[in-house]
Enzyme design. Structure first.
Site, short mmCIF file in Angstrom:
data_model
loop_
_atom_site.label_atom_id
_atom_site.label_comp_id
_atom_site.label_asym_id
_atom_site.label_seq_id
_atom_site.Cartn_x
_atom_site.Cartn_y
_atom_site.Cartn_z
N HIS A 64 47.86 -38.53 10.70
CA HIS A 64 47.68 -37.51 11.75
C HIS A 64 47.12 -36.20 11.14
CE1 HIS A 64 48.40 -34.70 14.97
NE2 HIS A 64 49.33 -34.08 14.29
N HIS A 89 49.86 -28.81 8.11
CA HIS A 89 50.39 -28.12 9.29
C HIS A 89 51.76 -28.61 9.74
CE1 HIS A 89 48.65 -31.40 11.76
NE2 HIS A 89 49.52 -31.03 12.68
N ASP A 90 52.15 -29.84 9.37
CA ASP A 90 53.48 -30.31 9.81
C ASP A 90 54.51 -30.30 8.68
OD1 ASP A 90 53.08 -30.69 12.47
OD2 ASP A 90 52.29 -32.72 12.26
N GLU A 93 57.48 -27.82 9.15
CA GLU A 93 58.29 -28.15 10.33
C GLU A 93 59.10 -29.44 10.12
OE1 GLU A 93 57.73 -29.47 14.92
OE2 GLU A 93 55.95 -29.00 13.74
N ASP A 94 58.48 -30.44 9.50
CA ASP A 94 59.12 -31.76 9.45
C ASP A 94 59.81 -32.10 8.14
OD1 ASP A 94 58.19 -32.10 11.95
OD2 ASP A 94 56.45 -33.32 11.42
N ASP A 156 44.69 -30.18 16.56
CA ASP A 156 45.94 -30.95 16.57
C ASP A 156 46.15 -31.54 17.97
OD1 ASP A 156 48.51 -31.86 15.90
OD2 ASP A 156 49.45 -29.99 16.52
#
Length: 759
Positions: A64, A89-90, A93-94, A156
């Protein structure tokens, strides 16, 4: 088993490597400086962080971020900083990594962008409307620092929309609705034309799959006919351009399925009645940069010798670019087949800007992107002003921003001849506020082209506007009704709020003075008693009315507070004694409605059967869906399920704000129930037309007419009929049969009986 696992892992690894290699190849083809090292470092870091995690579709998660980075690189034209940020970008957050870790490894710029993207994660929207508006504010604030945050966010969202098929239906509506409401307008505002169109089409495909399918099929069926028209129409144009000696290419631009559907809905017309599905695009390379503008007009002159141009349809965005940087010359010509065809004339540079928006300006930085960037910073400034002025209601905030996202522009002039860009439908009041808040709040009227007009006067492109002011003028509450721009609305609301606070404060002082004089305690209970006495909902309203001197505090209030029995007390007792019995019943009702809604599994598609509809569901009054319409369910605050059409404006707001309360629902009703539906007709008046219409509806189709209204004017009649039908098929059959009558030229379903239809 382990071998299988191993081969699965190896396949995944290979897939990931290939995807990344493809990204690198694309990046190396671009005109950016080649910073492969940092991109590879970001990729390896993200790969490690997301190891073993999979997406809903089953593929490794890291694919992704790679896909998002690829969109940012290839389709938006961004460089290494953005590609790294997209890959990472994730991560924050993850996983357990923090923004500080990223700053240490990749520097402050990338960390800042990743931080911006993390803040607005989870779609823009949390569980509540306010949370979502807060997130949207964060998005716009970070956008103020670095526009790349929003560009990567759009990349995104585009990848999420492309892979939406693996989501639950109720999630699909939420994400598709959100995309149409916020992301498509944002992409449009940033000039990302191609991405805007794809986002709209993908949203449309998931919200109205059947309508999408039908339009796609009709476009395929009419493809050959369009190709012939294109070849015939452009042949003489090519001859002329060859003589001019400019390098050029001519493309056919086909209207997107979403735009076609939108036009069909708004104008109540069929696919066959849309005449602008085909447009022609001429893209040329100018001899040199200075000549670019002249070349556009030379081409226009050359082609208007071949075909006659439409006198009112010349759009010159070459001299005045749109606020999103778009430049082109649009002209509509009459073809030899008697059809109007739009021709768009652009240089290669303008075409890049049209497709890639502000990202393309960086390519031409040395050239002349400056005035467009001025437009962008102006827009960001407007947004910043709205953000600085917090609004109480989250949805109002989104709508206010949306006003500025989607508006087409007009150009107006100040008395000194300076040009100002305003949104379409802007009024003289909007113009005053766009120049200065002081001017806006003290304006009493305007002169447009030297003629006196009221503040509500709508401006046209090319108007010269002078604002007239008076020191004694104050902002009026009615202004909010004809202010159309976000800035004007926000300013008017904040000034009114401030003034209301001042009046409220004065009222509060007067009330305390009254309490003191009468020797009454200023308790909440006493204030509440006065609210009840004057039928006001809140203490604030009470203070405001006292401050406005709507009533003066006197004996009536004194008696109420000192418990002297007045006639009003009797009324209260009587109402209470007689109305007491009705209370429990309504509570009982509510609880019976509450139960069924709570047992619903949001992950499944809920079936709407005749029993369920009569017992547990409410058909929304705003859009009045009937079986066969694309619908969704929304669980309201009282746990009731309300059924809306998917394209209903209220449903659009719900998708954006309360996505987690949506249900995927499906009609399973057969022909058991009747639903009211309104049909509009227009045609040529003649003797016996009404007789034929009622004959078809009542006798042939055996449908009950509930209400009928027909007016005839200068030989043209307009009719509205309300019928009771079982489903959409019935409506379509009625419309088809009515269209067969010679006198009737237009038949369409309308939502409300009195809706006006514009041709």
């Amino acid at each position: 088993m382990t071998e299988e696992k191993l081969t699965q892992e190896q396949t995944d690894e290979k897939m990931i490597d290939e995807a990344f290699q493809e990204l690198l190849d694309q990046y190396l083809k671009s005109k950016h400086r080649k910073k492969v090292e940092i991109i590879t470092k970001a990729f390896n870091f993200a790969r490690q962080a997301h190891k073993g995690v999979r997406r809903r579709s089953g593929e490794p998660y890291i694919l992704h971020p790679i896909a998002v980075a690829r969109i940012a690189c290839v389709e938006i034209g961004l460089g290494s900083t953005s590609i790294c940020s997209a890959l990472l970008h994730d991560v924050v957050e993850d996983t357990d990594y923090t923004v500080e870790d990223i700053e240490n490894l990749f520097g402050p710029k990338i960390a800042q962008i990743v931080d911006g993207l993390t803040k607005i994660s989870g779609g823009i929207f949390g569980d509540r409307a306010s949370a979502q508006a807060e997130n949207f504010k964060k998005l716009l604030l970070t956008m103020n620092d670095d526009i790349r945050v929003i560009l990567i966010k759009i990349a995104d969202r585009l990848h999420n929309m492309r892979t939406l098929g693996s989501m639950l239906p109720s999630k699909q509506y939420k994400i598709a609705g959100e995309t149409l409401y916020i992301y498509a307008p944002l992409a449009n505002r940033l000039g990302l034309n191609r991405i805007k169109t794809e986002l709209e089409d993908l949203s449309f495909k998931y919200e109205h799959p059947e309508a999408y399918q039908q339009i796609e099929e009709k476009l395929k069926a009419t493809q050959a006919e369009r190709t012939n028209l294109f070849e015939e129409f452009t042949a003489p144009i090519r001859e002329q351009l060859d003589k001019m000696g400019l390098p050029y290419r001519i493309l056919a631009r086909i209207k997107s399925p979403y735009s076609i559907w939108n036009k069909m809905q708004n104008k109540h017309i069929t696919f066959e009645e849309i005449y602008d599905i085909l447009a022609v695009r001429i893209i040329f390379t100018p001899k040199n940069e200075e000549e670019e503008l002249n070349d556009c007009f030379n081409i226009y002159v050359a082609i208007s010798r071949i075909y006659k141009p439409h006198p009112d349809r010349l759009r010159d965005w070459v001299s005045h670019p749109k606020a999103n940087g778009y430049q082109a010359l649009h002209v509509t010509l009459m073809s030899n087949k008697g059809q109007w065809i739009e021709v768009q004339i652009r240089s290669e540079r303008m075409n890049d800007v049209a497709e890639q928006g502000f990202a393309a300006h960086w390519k031409y930085k040395e050239g002349g992107g400056s005035e467009d960037e001025g437009e962008l910073s102006k827009w960001l400034k407007t947004i910043k002003e709205i953000l600085d002025d917090p609004q109480p209601d989250a949805l109002d905030f989104l709508d206010t921003i949306k006003l500025n996202l989607f508006a087409s522009e007009i150009f107006v002039f100040t008395p000194k001849g300076e040009i100002k860009t305003m949104p379409q439908n802007a009024t003289a009041l909007d113009f005053a506020f766009s120049i200065h808040t002081f001017l806006g709040s003290h304006c009493i009227g305007a002169k447009v082209n030297h003629k006196l007009v009221p503040l509500s006067h709508k401006l046209q492109s090319g108007d010269q506007v002078e604002i007239l002011t008076s020191k004694s003028q104050k902002v009026q509450p009615s202004w909010i009704n004809f202010a159309t721009t976000a800035k004007a609305k926000a300013k008017i609301l904040s000034i009114l709020k401030r003034e209301r606070k001042e009046v409220q404060q004065a009222g509060e002082d007067m009330l305390h003075e009254f309490f003191k004089k009468e020797g009454i305690e200023a308790t909440e209970t006493n204030i509440q008693k006065l609210c009840t006495l004057h039928k006001l909902k809140t203490p604030e309203d009470l203070m405001y009315q006292i401050g406005q001197k709507v009533f003066t505090l006197g004996d009536l209030e004194k008696n109420e507070l000192k418990e002297k029995s007045t006639p009003t007390n009797w009324k209260k007792y009587i109402a209470f004694a007689f109305g007491g019995g009705s209370k429990p019943k309504s509570q009982d009702n509510a609880s019976s409605k509450e139960k069924p809604a709570l047992n619903i599994d949001k992950k499944k598609i809920v079936k709407l059967t005749p029993e369920e509809i009569q017992k547990h569901y409410i058909i929304a009054d705003c859009c009045k869906p009937i079986p066969g319409d694309d619908v969704l369910g929304y669980i309201d605050d009282n746990n009731r399920i309300i059924i809306h059409k998917r394209q209903c404006p209220i449903a659009t707001q719900l998708k954006t704000s309360f996505g987690n309360r949506l249900l995927a629902v499906q009609w399973e009703i057969g022909k058991a129930l009747n639903f009211p539906v309104n049909v509009y007709m227009k045609g040529i008046d003649g003797i016996g037309v009404l007789n034929q219409v009622t004959g078809i509806i009542s006798q042939q189709l055996n449908v009950n007419i509930h209400k009928l209204n027909i007016e005839s004017n200068d030989g043209i009649f307009e009719g509205r009929i309300q019928l009771f039908v079982h489903d959409v098929d019935d409506v379509n059959t009625i419309c088809e049969n009515l269209k067969k009558l010679d006198h009737i030229k237009k038949v369409t379903r309308i939502e409300n009986f009195d809706d006006t239809i514009t041709d």
